[in-house]
Design an enzyme around this catalytic site. Structure first.
Site, PDB file in Angstrom:
ATOM      1  N   LYS A  45      10.071   9.985  40.734  1.00  0.00           N
ATOM      2  CA  LYS A  45       9.004   9.024  41.030  1.00  0.00           C
ATOM      3  C   LYS A  45       9.209   8.519  42.453  1.00  0.00           C
ATOM      4  O   LYS A  45      10.222   8.852  43.090  1.00  0.00           O
ATOM      5  CB  LYS A  45       8.996   7.864  40.020  1.00  0.00           C
ATOM      6  CG  LYS A  45      10.253   7.014  40.057  1.00  0.00           C
ATOM      7  CD  LYS A  45      10.259   5.931  38.992  1.00  0.00           C
ATOM      8  CE  LYS A  45       9.540   4.677  39.432  1.00  0.00           C
ATOM      9  NZ  LYS A  45       9.913   3.501  38.604  1.00  0.00           N
TER      10      LYS A  45
ATOM     11  N   PHE B 211      16.988  -2.952  31.479  1.00  0.00           N
ATOM     12  CA  PHE B 211      15.583  -2.518  31.438  1.00  0.00           C
ATOM     13  C   PHE B 211      15.017  -2.231  32.823  1.00  0.00           C
ATOM     14  O   PHE B 211      13.809  -2.009  32.954  1.00  0.00           O
ATOM     15  CB  PHE B 211      14.734  -3.587  30.736  1.00  0.00           C
ATOM     16  CG  PHE B 211      15.086  -3.767  29.283  1.00  0.00           C
ATOM     17  CD1 PHE B 211      14.628  -2.868  28.329  1.00  0.00           C
ATOM     18  CD2 PHE B 211      15.906  -4.815  28.871  1.00  0.00           C
ATOM     19  CE1 PHE B 211      14.961  -3.020  26.982  1.00  0.00           C
ATOM     20  CE2 PHE B 211      16.245  -4.973  27.532  1.00  0.00           C
ATOM     21  CZ  PHE B 211      15.770  -4.075  26.584  1.00  0.00           C
TER      22      PHE B 211
ATOM     23  N   CYS C  66      15.968   8.732  31.742  1.00  0.00           N
ATOM     24  CA  CYS C  66      16.017   7.909  30.524  1.00  0.00           C
ATOM     25  C   CYS C  66      15.057   8.300  29.413  1.00  0.00           C
ATOM     26  O   CYS C  66      15.483   8.442  28.259  1.00  0.00           O
ATOM     27  CB  CYS C  66      15.765   6.455  30.901  1.00  0.00           C
ATOM     28  SG  CYS C  66      17.073   5.781  31.902  1.00  0.00           S
ATOM     29  N   PHE C  67      13.766   8.425  29.726  1.00  0.00           N
ATOM     30  CA  PHE C  67      12.780   8.532  28.642  1.00  0.00           C
ATOM     31  C   PHE C  67      13.100   9.670  27.673  1.00  0.00           C
ATOM     32  O   PHE C  67      13.231   9.456  26.474  1.00  0.00           O
ATOM     33  CB  PHE C  67      11.371   8.702  29.216  1.00  0.00           C
ATOM     34  CG  PHE C  67      10.743   7.407  29.674  1.00  0.00           C
ATOM     35  CD1 PHE C  67      11.314   6.188  29.368  1.00  0.00           C
ATOM     36  CD2 PHE C  67       9.566   7.418  30.401  1.00  0.00           C
ATOM     37  CE1 PHE C  67      10.737   4.991  29.781  1.00  0.00           C
ATOM     38  CE2 PHE C  67       8.982   6.239  30.819  1.00  0.00           C
ATOM     39  CZ  PHE C  67       9.563   5.028  30.512  1.00  0.00           C
ATOM     40  N   GLN C  68      13.212  10.881  28.209  1.00  0.00           N
ATOM     41  CA  GLN C  68      13.435  12.023  27.307  1.00  0.00           C
ATOM     42  C   GLN C  68      14.743  11.858  26.539  1.00  0.00           C
ATOM     43  O   GLN C  68      14.808  12.020  25.322  1.00  0.00           O
ATOM     44  CB  GLN C  68      13.434  13.316  28.117  1.00  0.00           C
ATOM     45  CG  GLN C  68      13.748  14.516  27.255  1.00  0.00           C
ATOM     46  CD  GLN C  68      13.520  15.818  27.988  1.00  0.00           C
ATOM     47  OE1 GLN C  68      12.458  16.055  28.535  1.00  0.00           O
ATOM     48  NE2 GLN C  68      14.534  16.664  27.996  1.00  0.00           N
TER      49      GLN C  68
END
Ligand code: NAD
Ligand code: UPG
Length: 403
Positions: free
Chosen positions: A343, A166, A280-282
């Site tokens: 980021k 995570f 990661c998110f997409q």
């Protein structure tokens, strides 16, 4: 039965996850030998470089590697030796979105996971705990078990655990030092629970026991996709509200602050932005969409898909705003982009929103200047290659776009 004691760990994959995660394990567990292996020679050389020119930038990572490397932390391209010697093996290879074939554009490409698993089966001569660290679709552990059992040497047993990661890039070391939780999924058999206890004991060297959650294998795999989908959903929600703010005169920062003060909601992850990026998110939401469709749950698939669609809308909306503000044309105008990574505090450019914006600006024939202290010029060129003009005429028109 005596508890399984982990003495040697091998991590397959020396990337953004395998590198920092196992470097921290080595730092916190000086009694365990940790070897991180990768097929990519250049990456391994960088991890081993004398001047510590590490392949990834993460605040605090250098100090961890300086303390542990050569003591009980090793980087190598000798994957087979790593497998052979280890009691516990993390599989931390990449699982990008499939580019072709069944599920293209949505499903996770599990080729690297499968190849690593097959290698473990072919090489191992003693019992191993195999830990899925990569983010994978629900029930991947079952396929790994089938591959391991069908290809292993007689008498060799494998226990499979799911232990999703995570950490967020840019804060990876802090996240690893003090995780909100460590999640370990196992089969609920006696052997599965023993393997789970062995991995828990590794983390317990620095993570409080109450933060080590042990669950079933499938819950663990799904929790990783769920966590990313719900985090990204918050960003898409706040970005959707930002469009309403711009149309009404409300201020999105004030709205997000007011909403986040509700203790049921919390204030984190409510920053309106140009859209979320990162590897990661997409990928993980698309993976969840594919999983939902495969399970014949079209409404569920459509629900999660909208999180990604809102993100695309936000990026397009931002570029359009720039063009609108500059009198509806940016042709020949110079636009400076500060920050190219997805980021702050990382050099990772995967799915960076900056790439989409710059491509939009280039298609409007603007002159774009880009600066990012953590991203090399070569990487920027590589990421933008698809956006570059192809004909000689276009090339001459755009020759001074970059600095
Ligand atoms: N990047 C993150 O912040 C993050 C966080 C949590 C989870 N994850 C998940 O962790 C996994 C790894 O992500 P990453 O960002 O570290 O990827 P990465 O691309 O940085 O690293 C993966 C590495 O695995 C190596 N590899 C691939 N196949 C191999 C094989 N058969 N043998 C040896 N090495 C092999 C590659 O050469 C590469 O260096 C993915 O499933 C990702 O979704 C990533
Ligand atoms: O309020 C916010 C917070 C983040 N972002 C953007 O969201 C993206 C992702 O940011 P972040 O989640 O901080 O970084 P990642 O390294 O992508 O980490 C996410 O993805 C990892 C890979 O699965 C997970 O392990 C982490 O828990 C999860 O936070 C970036 O573009 C951020 O700018 C916003 O736009 N608004």
């Amino acid at each position: 039965m005596a508890p399984i004691e982990v003495k040697k760990i091998c991590c397959i994959g020396a990337g953004y996850v395998g590198g920092p995660t196992c470097a921290v394990i080595a730092l916190k567990c000086p009694h365990i030998q940790v070897t991180i292996v990768d097929l990519n020679q250049a990456r391994v050389d960088a991890w081993n470089s004398e001047d510590y020119n590490l392949p990834i930038y993460e605040p605090g990572l250098l100090e961890v590697v300086k303390e542990a490397r050569g003591r009980n932390l090793f980087f190598s391209t000798d994957v087979d030796k790593g497998i052979l010697e280890a009691d516990l093996i993390f599989v931390s290879v990449n699982t990008p979105t499939k580019k072709s074939g069944v599920g293209a554009g949505f499903a996770a490409d599990l080729n690297y996971v499968e190849l690593a698993t097959r290698r473990i089966a072919a090489i191992a001569t003693s019992n191993k705990i195999v830990v899925e660290k990569s983010t994978v679709p629900c029930r991947t552990a079952e396929s790994m078990r089938t591959i391991l059992e069908a290809n292993s040497k007689p008498g060799t047993r494998f226990d499979i655990l799911s232990n999703p990661e995570f950490l967020a890039e840019g804060t990876a070391i802090d996240d690893l030092f003090a995780p909100d939780r460590v999640l370990i999924g196992s089969l609920q058999s006696a052997e599965g629970k023993d393997a789970c206890a062995a991995l828990s004991s590794v983390y317990a060297n620095w993570v409080p026991r109450e933060r080590i959650l042990t669950v079933g294998l499938w819950s663990s795999e799904l929790s990783k996709l769920a966590a990313n989908a719900m985090l990204a959903q918050r960003i898409s929600s706040v970005n959707a509200l930002s469009a309403i703010c711009e149309a009404t005169g409300a201020n999105i920062d004030e709205v997000a602050h007011a909403v986040g003060k509700d203790s049921r909601m919390g204030s984190k992850f409510l920053r309106a932005s140009v859209g979320f990026g990162g590897s990661c998110f997409q990928k993980d939401i698309l993976n969840l969409v594919y999983l939902s469709e495969s399970l014949h749950l079209p409404e569920v698939a459509a629900y999660w898909r909208q999180v990604v669609e809102m993100n695309e809308y936000q990026k397009r909306r931002f570029s359009k705003r720039v063009v609108d503000t500059l009198f509806n044309t940016i042709t020949g105008k110079r636009i400076t982009v500060l920050g190219f990574a997805f980021k702050a505090d990382t050099g990772d450019t995967r799915e960076s929103a900056a790439i989409t914006l710059i491509r939009d600006f280039l298609s409007e024939r603007a002159k774009v200047a880009i600066y990012d202290p953590k991203v090399s010029e070569d990487q920027i060129w590589l990421d933008l290659q698809e956006a570059l003009p192809t004909t000689p005429l276009e090339q001459s028109m755009c020759a001074d776009r970059f600095v």
